[in-house]
Design a protein around this motif. Structure first.
Motif, short mmCIF file in Angstrom:
data_model
loop_
_atom_site.label_atom_id
_atom_site.label_comp_id
_atom_site.label_asym_id
_atom_site.label_seq_id
_atom_site.Cartn_x
_atom_site.Cartn_y
_atom_site.Cartn_z
N ILE A 1 39.98 43.42 37.78
CA ILE A 1 40.71 44.57 38.28
C ILE A 1 41.19 45.39 37.09
CG2 ILE A 1 41.50 43.48 40.43
CD1 ILE A 1 44.20 42.97 39.06
N ARG B 1 40.85 40.19 45.95
CA ARG B 1 40.24 40.82 44.78
C ARG B 1 40.04 39.88 43.59
NH1 ARG B 1 40.30 46.35 44.32
NH2 ARG B 1 39.09 45.86 42.45
N ASP C 1 43.91 49.90 40.20
CA ASP C 1 43.58 49.28 41.48
C ASP C 1 44.82 48.84 42.24
OD1 ASP C 1 40.85 49.54 40.99
OD2 ASP C 1 40.70 47.55 40.06
#
Length: 397
Positions: free
Chosen positions: A225, A318, A229
């Motif tokens: 990430i 994620r 984000d």
């Protein structure tokens, strides 16, 4: 600690140890627990056990040991602010992950599946086995001979295991009670239907805070990430926006550190303010009152708790389920499963484990020996054993 609150745990009022240890002229009982934990073999092994990113991937990612040290520091900070016993909070924090397997939760999942017929595998109960049975350094007894309060904190820092009527509580209502909770040697009944001390509760929430902050940091380091984000992510998003607005031109790693430290500070400050109010409102006047308060008293505010769950959902989607994490996870699960199956068939465990396996009177007893042995492995040792037995080695890259 003379300046602790009335509801703090008092070492001079401890329920004691299973085996008498005599008084110490220089340390309290909880300080002695802390020292025994730090000097244990199981504690040293944490430096080579996976947190989220596998051990091989880089020295700067957290492992179980660095995570444990971060939790310990945060637990002490919370305990100090609430006038609790810092030494007990530290002892529980330092020991809370001693039962974790190699390869993080991947190894635990495999052992749980392999042990389902015996009630499964639970890392909190395994930590109890480590500190009461499996550590074998002392001349007069097995285990570390910790105080009742530290044992209680390890077992119940996330809350009771059962309701007063004996039915499973919390997550155990879904999963069933873990095997082994009725076979834990201690100086007194650990009271699995009551809450643990405030010090243990401080260690538990410090664990959550540490997870959130360092998993963000490690995910950024791994390139899974970027800070942008997280702009809309609960709890962390406002902090990210603040940092990017204040420091738009500094290096990303400096921005990431600013986010991490602010997230930790604000989470801890929220816990301290919320918990102080809850403790005062509960009317508890002793550590015994805390155990029968009927609820956790050290916690986030409702708003922060909801936001923290949103952050966890983001990390799950994620980071924890990212293919660069899940690929090695699947391979590590195969390693643990293959080791378990091999030892169950061949019984060729090394050293004292081999003696225990040879003497196991039933398949169930053998499975417990094998699970204890594998759970104590570090990542590198598990891979070495896998290579020795199967002439193969996973390529996690």
């Amino acid at each position: 600690m003379s300046d602790t609150a009335p509801y703090a745990s008092k070492p001079e009022q401890s329920c004691g140890r299973l085996h008498g240890a005599g008084p110490s002229p220089t340390r309290s009982e909880y300080q002695r627990d802390r020292d025994r934990i730090i000097h244990s073999t199981a504690f040293r092994r944490l430096q080579h056990k996976t947190q989220v990113f596998l051990h091989h991937e880089g020295k700067h990612f957290r492992n179980r040991l660095t995570h444990t040290l971060e939790v310990s520091q945060m637990a002490r900070s919370i305990a100090r602010a609430l006038r609790l016993n810092e030494d007990l909070a530290e002892a529980v924090a330092l020991s809370h992950d001693l039962g974790h397997t190699p390869f993080g939760h991947a190894g635990e999942r495999v052992l749980h599946e392999k042990m389902l017929a015996l009630g499964g595998f639970d890392h909190n109960v395994q930590a109890m086995r480590v500190v009461t049975r499996l550590e074998n350094r002392y001349a007069e007894h097995d285990g570390l001979n910790l105080t009742w309060e530290t044992l209680e904190g390890i077992l119940k820092h996330n809350g009771p295991l059962t309701h007063a009527d004996g039915t499973p509580f919390g997550r155990y209502a879904r999963e069933g009670l873990p095997a082994g909770i009725d076979d834990i040697p201690a100086s007194a009944d650990l009271g699995i239907s009551t809450y643990a001390s405030l010090e243990a509760q401080a260690a538990a929430i410090a664990d959550d805070i540490a997870y959130n902050a360092h998993d963000i940091d490690d995910a950024l380091r791994a390139g899974l990430i970027v800070l942008e984000d997280m702009i809309d992510v609960p709890l962390a998003g406002p902090i990210v926006a603040e940092v990017l607005g204040l420091y738009p031109d500094v290096a990303p790693k400096r921005q990431a550190h600013e986010v991490q430290r602010r997230l930790i500070t604000r989470s801890i400050e929220d816990v301290i303010a919320t918990s102080a109010a809850q403790i005062a409102g509960s009317g508890v006047a002793s550590a015994a009152d805390v155990r029968h308060a009927g609820r956790t008293l050290v916690s986030f505010s409702p708003e922060t708790a909801a936001a923290e769950q949103g952050l966890k959902r983001f990390l799950f989607e994620r980071v924890y389920r990212h293919e660069s994490v899940m690929g090695p996870v699947r391979q590590s699960e195969a390693v643990v499963g293959s080791l378990f199956d091999h030892y169950m068939q061949a019984r060729d465990l090394p050293g004292r484990w081999g003696v225990a396996a040879a003497d196991a009177p039933t398949p169930q007893a053998l499975a417990r020996v094998v699970a204890d042995f594998i759970a104590g492995m570090t990542d590198p040792y598990a891979l070495d054993e896998y290579g020795r037995l199967f002439d193969a080695r996973p390529d996690f890259r």
